[in-house]
Design a protein around this motif. Structure first.
Motif, PDB file in Angstrom:
ATOM      1  N   ALA A 153      11.700  -8.183  23.124  1.00 24.23           N
ATOM      2  CA  ALA A 153      11.249  -9.275  22.267  1.00 24.23           C
ATOM      3  C   ALA A 153       9.746  -9.487  22.383  1.00 24.23           C
ATOM      4  CB  ALA A 153      11.997 -10.556  22.628  1.00 24.23           C
ATOM      5  N   VAL A 154       9.213  -9.393  23.589  1.00 22.23           N
ATOM      6  CA  VAL A 154       7.771  -9.540  23.781  1.00 22.23           C
ATOM      7  C   VAL A 154       7.031  -8.405  23.082  1.00 22.23           C
ATOM      8  CG1 VAL A 154       5.929  -9.513  25.509  1.00 22.23           C
ATOM      9  CG2 VAL A 154       7.998 -10.840  25.918  1.00 22.23           C
ATOM     10  N   MET A 155       7.586  -7.200  23.121  1.00 25.64           N
ATOM     11  CA  MET A 155       6.957  -6.081  22.423  1.00 25.64           C
ATOM     12  C   MET A 155       6.968  -6.303  20.922  1.00 25.64           C
ATOM     13  SD  MET A 155       5.310  -3.342  22.499  1.00 25.64           S
ATOM     14  CE  MET A 155       5.387  -3.102  24.279  1.00 25.64           C
ATOM     15  N   ALA A 156       8.049  -6.874  20.382  1.00 20.37           N
ATOM     16  CA  ALA A 156       8.083  -7.197  18.955  1.00 20.37           C
ATOM     17  C   ALA A 156       6.997  -8.201  18.607  1.00 20.37           C
ATOM     18  CB  ALA A 156       9.454  -7.746  18.579  1.00 20.37           C
ATOM     19  N   LEU A 157       6.847  -9.222  19.454  1.00 21.83           N
ATOM     20  CA  LEU A 157       5.790 -10.213  19.234  1.00 21.83           C
ATOM     21  C   LEU A 157       4.410  -9.567  19.322  1.00 21.83           C
ATOM     22  CD1 LEU A 157       4.823 -13.131  18.868  1.00 21.83           C
ATOM     23  CD2 LEU A 157       5.012 -13.410  21.351  1.00 21.83           C
ATOM     24  N   ALA A 158       4.224  -8.663  20.277  1.00 18.21           N
ATOM     25  CA  ALA A 158       2.939  -7.979  20.425  1.00 18.21           C
ATOM     26  C   ALA A 158       2.611  -7.145  19.187  1.00 18.21           C
ATOM     27  CB  ALA A 158       2.963  -7.098  21.669  1.00 18.21           C
ATOM     28  N   VAL A 159       3.624  -6.505  18.604  1.00 18.92           N
ATOM     29  CA  VAL A 159       3.412  -5.698  17.402  1.00 18.92           C
ATOM     30  C   VAL A 159       2.883  -6.556  16.265  1.00 18.92           C
ATOM     31  CG1 VAL A 159       4.601  -4.397  15.595  1.00 18.92           C
ATOM     32  CG2 VAL A 159       5.081  -3.910  17.992  1.00 18.92           C
ATOM     33  N   PHE A 160       3.552  -7.667  16.003  1.00 18.85           N
ATOM     34  CA  PHE A 160       3.136  -8.523  14.895  1.00 18.85           C
ATOM     35  C   PHE A 160       1.805  -9.208  15.186  1.00 18.85           C
ATOM     36  CE2 PHE A 160       7.699  -8.228  13.993  1.00 18.85           C
ATOM     37  CZ  PHE A 160       7.642  -7.880  12.651  1.00 18.85           C
ATOM     38  N   THR A 161       1.577  -9.586  16.434  1.00 18.55           N
ATOM     39  CA  THR A 161       0.295 -10.199  16.787  1.00 18.55           C
ATOM     40  C   THR A 161      -0.850  -9.220  16.570  1.00 18.55           C
ATOM     41  OG1 THR A 161       1.388 -11.606  18.435  1.00 18.55           O
ATOM     42  CG2 THR A 161      -0.992 -11.351  18.617  1.00 18.55           C
ATOM     43  N   ALA A 162      -0.647  -7.970  16.959  1.00 11.84           N
ATOM     44  CA  ALA A 162      -1.682  -6.949  16.763  1.00 11.84           C
ATOM     45  C   ALA A 162      -1.955  -6.712  15.280  1.00 11.84           C
ATOM     46  CB  ALA A 162      -1.260  -5.647  17.445  1.00 11.84           C
ATOM     47  N   LEU A 163      -0.907  -6.667  14.478  1.00 14.69           N
ATOM     48  CA  LEU A 163      -1.093  -6.452  13.040  1.00 14.69           C
ATOM     49  C   LEU A 163      -1.827  -7.627  12.398  1.00 14.69           C
ATOM     50  CD1 LEU A 163       2.385  -4.945  12.072  1.00 14.69           C
ATOM     51  CD2 LEU A 163       0.214  -3.734  12.273  1.00 14.69           C
ATOM     52  N   PHE A 205       6.462   0.205  18.731  1.00 13.17           N
ATOM     53  CA  PHE A 205       6.369  -0.354  17.383  1.00 13.17           C
ATOM     54  C   PHE A 205       7.733  -0.321  16.708  1.00 13.17           C
ATOM     55  CE2 PHE A 205       1.964  -0.691  17.725  1.00 13.17           C
ATOM     56  CZ  PHE A 205       1.412  -1.191  16.561  1.00 13.17           C
ATOM     57  N   ILE A 206       8.411   0.802  16.785  1.00 11.17           N
ATOM     58  CA  ILE A 206       9.708   0.945  16.110  1.00 11.17           C
ATOM     59  C   ILE A 206      10.741   0.012  16.733  1.00 11.17           C
ATOM     60  CG2 ILE A 206      11.592   2.550  15.621  1.00 11.17           C
ATOM     61  CD1 ILE A 206       9.507   4.779  15.514  1.00 11.17           C
ATOM     62  N   GLU A 207      10.779  -0.043  18.067  1.00 11.91           N
ATOM     63  CA  GLU A 207      11.729  -0.939  18.725  1.00 11.91           C
ATOM     64  C   GLU A 207      11.432  -2.399  18.416  1.00 11.91           C
ATOM     65  OE1 GLU A 207      11.510  -0.042  22.854  1.00 11.91           O
ATOM     66  OE2 GLU A 207      12.703   1.793  22.713  1.00 11.91           O
ATOM     67  N   GLY A 208      10.160  -2.744  18.384  1.00  8.93           N
ATOM     68  CA  GLY A 208       9.796  -4.130  18.107  1.00  8.93           C
ATOM     69  C   GLY A 208      10.169  -4.561  16.709  1.00  8.93           C
ATOM     70  N   ILE A 209       9.862  -3.720  15.719  1.00  7.26           N
ATOM     71  CA  ILE A 209      10.198  -4.065  14.328  1.00  7.26           C
ATOM     72  C   ILE A 209      11.705  -4.043  14.115  1.00  7.26           C
ATOM     73  CG2 ILE A 209       9.939  -3.319  11.930  1.00  7.26           C
ATOM     74  CD1 ILE A 209       7.155  -2.357  12.637  1.00  7.26           C
ATOM     75  N   ALA A 210      12.407  -3.088  14.756  1.00 10.42           N
ATOM     76  CA  ALA A 210      13.864  -3.042  14.615  1.00 10.42           C
ATOM     77  C   ALA A 210      14.530  -4.286  15.195  1.00 10.42           C
ATOM     78  CB  ALA A 210      14.411  -1.795  15.309  1.00 10.42           C
ATOM     79  N   LEU A 211      13.933  -4.843  16.251  1.00  9.02           N
ATOM     80  CA  LEU A 211      14.512  -6.038  16.878  1.00  9.02           C
ATOM     81  C   LEU A 211      14.516  -7.218  15.934  1.00  9.02           C
ATOM     82  CD1 LEU A 211      15.577  -7.500  19.446  1.00  9.02           C
ATOM     83  CD2 LEU A 211      13.203  -8.061  19.961  1.00  9.02           C
ATOM     84  N   THR A 212      13.491  -7.319  15.079  1.00 10.41           N
ATOM     85  CA  THR A 212      13.405  -8.467  14.177  1.00 10.41           C
ATOM     86  C   THR A 212      14.489  -8.416  13.121  1.00 10.41           C
ATOM     87  OG1 THR A 212      11.859  -7.286  12.732  1.00 10.41           O
ATOM     88  CG2 THR A 212      10.924  -8.617  14.504  1.00 10.41           C
ATOM     89  N   GLY A 213      15.140  -7.289  12.945  1.00 10.46           N
ATOM     90  CA  GLY A 213      16.214  -7.198  11.983  1.00 10.46           C
ATOM     91  C   GLY A 213      17.594  -7.362  12.587  1.00 10.46           C
TER      92      GLY A 213
END
Length: 283
Positions: A201-211, A272-280
């Motif tokens: 979950a933190v990695m998903a947040l990091a992905v979106f924060t970076a973008l 990136f892939i794991e983080g974005i996949a988690l949001t779904g």
């Protein structure tokens, strides 16, 4: 009869798969076309870039636009500022949002519900509402036109707090109770027991924060007047003229501005892939 039905079923599935793949291919072409057009336009002359009807390929590969944009903008400073902005916003959002999310999900404290309502209210309001208060705060701190001014809005994240709160709520309370029985206090329970379970979950947040940090253009233009203190998005926007624009130069700058995010993606592709996949998925 069974063989005929099986054949028709196989034919139907093959046709359905064909149309699905066709739609995905068309969607992929539409998504990648602006990127290809940007690269090709950066090698055209100004006349070729504004030609009607437009031409797809340049008559010859012209590198003058890249030389001009490197001469016009301090890309070394823009790269550094952008990477610093992404790094600190990701760190602050991950640490503070994780702590706040855990507190709102698992701890009881006074005014818990009103405070969380304020966070939800911030999520519902457009970011432009906070520009003037944040600008005045930085002005009172004498921090305008600094790198800290770029990072300031990302010190806390309402979205990150809400996102990680939902993830922490999905974790069983038995884990915290077992840690308490073993002698752990609240901070030890959070650091050693609960936080390690939220890496994805933190990695998903990091992905979106970076973008979001990479694409942020308006805030750097507001708080920083010096081009050496701006980010890539803000620096590239300065290439657009008021009455006319040199499109090959702008496209060359845009192509160079893609390099940091492409490098980050190639390095952290799995995350990136794991983080974005988690949001779904449902927590």
């Amino acid at each position: 009869m069974t063989a005929v039905a099986a054949k028709h079923k196989y034919t139907y599935r093959s046709r359905a798969k064909f149309w699905v793949h066709l739609v995905l291919m068309i969607g992929s072409i539409l998504m990648i076309f602006p990127f290809i057009w940007t690269i090709l336009t950066s090698f055209k002359t100004q006349g070729e870039a504004i030609m009607i009807p437009p031409i797809f390929f340049p008559s010859h590969w012209n590198f003058d636009s890249y030389k001009e944009v490197l001469r016009t903008l301090p890309f070394d400073a823009l790269y550094l500022n952008t990477l610093v902005l992404i790094f600190w916003r990701v760190i602050c959002a991950s640490v503070f949002s994780s702590m706040a999310g855990y507190a709102f999900a698992k701890l009881d404290f006074p005014l818990k519900k009103p405070l969380f309502f304020i966070i939800l209210t911030q999520l519902m309001l457009p970011g432009q509402v906070f520009i003037i208060p944040q600008y005045l705060m930085l002005s009172s701190l004498n921090q305008l036109n600094t790198i800290f001014a770029l990072v300031f809005p990302g010190l806390v994240s309402a979205f990150g707090t809400f996102f990680l709160r939902q993830f922490y709520m999905s974790l069983p309370n038995d884990l915290a109770e077992a840690a308490k029985l073993d002698g752990c206090n609240v901070m030890q329970t959070f650091v050693w027991v609960m936080a390690p379970l939220t890496k994805t979950a933190v990695m998903a947040l990091a992905v979106f924060t970076a973008l979001f940090a990479y694409s942020d253009m308006m805030w750097p233009l507001i708080v920083n007047m010096n081009i050496d203190k701006m980010t890539l998005a803000a620096g590239i926007s300065s290439l657009q003229g008021q009455h006319s624009t040199n499109y090959p130069v702008m496209m060359a700058g845009s192509a160079l501005a893609m390099i940091p995010m492409l490098a980050i993606y190639l390095i952290f592709q799995k995350q990136f892939i794991e983080g974005i996949a988690l949001t779904g998925t449902k927590a």
